[in-house]
Structure formats: C-alpha cells, structure tokens
Design a protein around this motif. Structure first.
Motif, PDB file in Angstrom:
ATOM      1  N   ILE A  71       0.814  -1.216   0.000  1.00 60.14           N
ATOM      2  CA  ILE A  71       0.000   0.000   0.000  1.00 60.14           C
ATOM      3  C   ILE A  71       0.850   1.269   0.000  1.00 60.14           C
ATOM      4  O   ILE A  71       0.491   2.266  -0.613  1.00 60.14           O
ATOM      5  CB  ILE A  71      -1.008  -0.015   1.171  1.00 60.14           C
ATOM      6  N   MET A  72       2.003   1.222   0.650  1.00 57.79           N
ATOM      7  CA  MET A  72       2.869   2.410   0.684  1.00 57.79           C
ATOM      8  C   MET A  72       3.447   2.701  -0.705  1.00 57.79           C
ATOM      9  O   MET A  72       3.573   3.858  -1.099  1.00 57.79           O
ATOM     10  CB  MET A  72       3.977   2.243   1.718  1.00 57.79           C
ATOM     11  N   GLY A  75       0.734   4.344  -2.706  1.00 53.81           N
ATOM     12  CA  GLY A  75       0.637   5.758  -2.314  1.00 53.81           C
ATOM     13  C   GLY A  75       1.744   6.594  -2.915  1.00 53.81           C
ATOM     14  O   GLY A  75       1.510   7.690  -3.421  1.00 53.81           O
ATOM     15  N   ALA A  76       2.953   6.069  -2.898  1.00 52.24           N
ATOM     16  CA  ALA A  76       4.089   6.798  -3.478  1.00 52.24           C
ATOM     17  C   ALA A  76       3.896   6.995  -4.978  1.00 52.24           C
ATOM     18  O   ALA A  76       4.185   8.069  -5.522  1.00 52.24           O
ATOM     19  CB  ALA A  76       5.391   6.056  -3.201  1.00 52.24           C
ATOM     20  N   MET A  85      -2.637  13.265  -0.268  1.00 54.56           N
ATOM     21  CA  MET A  85      -3.335  12.201   0.481  1.00 54.56           C
ATOM     22  C   MET A  85      -4.855  12.344   0.407  1.00 54.56           C
ATOM     23  O   MET A  85      -5.566  11.352   0.279  1.00 54.56           O
ATOM     24  CB  MET A  85      -2.880  12.174   1.938  1.00 54.56           C
TER      25      MET A  85
END
Length: 122
Positions: A71-72, A75-76, A85
């Motif tokens: 998930i990170m 997001g990146a 965000m």
C-alpha cells in the motif's frame, strides 16, 4: 455506454479533487492494478470485470501501473502522479462506491478485506 459510465466516475473525481481527467483515470487504473496484484481472491477479477471502464483505466496507466511493494508503494506512485493524500482517499472512495454499484457491495467488500491494510484507506 461503458465509457459514459466511467466518464461519470471521472467527472465526479475531477470535480472533487481538481485533478485533470487523464490523471484521475491513471489513478483509478493504478488502484485497480494494485488490487489485482495484491490479492489472490477471485473477487478482484469479478470486480474489475463488472466495473465498467475498469480494464480501460488499467490500460491508461501507460506502464505506470502499480508494480508491487504494498500500500505504501501505491501511495508513493499516486503521489508521483501529483495526488496528495486527500485526493488519493477521494479517488479510492469514489472508485469503491462506483464498483459497489456495478459489481456489488459483497464483492467489493471481499476485495477490500483481502488486501492487508487497505480497509483503513477506503
């Protein structure tokens, strides 16, 4: 007709986030590619198949689709497209609501539950 339905989703996303349509479509495609890569639940394939325009959105990522890392990393990647965000959360929530209409709430809820850490973002 399918394009019209996806256009409705993209119009809502652009109105809420200020993103241009192409970026909104790439973001939707990246989220769908993330779901496809991170879950082995067949519900993901059902969701993508039954959500009008989903496969087209995934193709619109032009090679920038999610390629692993959790998930990170998603997001990146979305931030790399210029999303903050709040915009990421809006895109994800609107995509989930749209998919629930077309693929069914049970299917989409299964998808969300099958991806570790996803539920806190949608």
């Amino acid at each position: 007709m399918i394009e019209d339905m996806m256009d409705e989703l993209l119009t809502r996303i652009t109105a809420e986030t200020g993103l241009d349509t192409a970026t909104a479509k790439r973001a939707v495609g990246s989220i769908l590619a993330f779901l496809s890569a991170e879950s082995d639940d067949p519900a993901v394939g059902t969701m993508i198949k039954e959500t009008p325009g989903a496969e087209d959105a995934m193709a619109a990522t032009g090679g920038d689709a999610y390629s692993g890392g959790g998930i990170m990393a998603l997001g990146a990647g979305l931030m790399g497209m210029g999303l903050d965000m709040g915009q990421i959360q809006t895109v994800a929530q609107d995509l989930v609501a749209y998919s629930k209409i077309h693929a069914g709430a049970d299917t989409v809820d299964r998808v969300i539950a099958s991806v570790p850490g996803l539920a806190q973002f949608v």
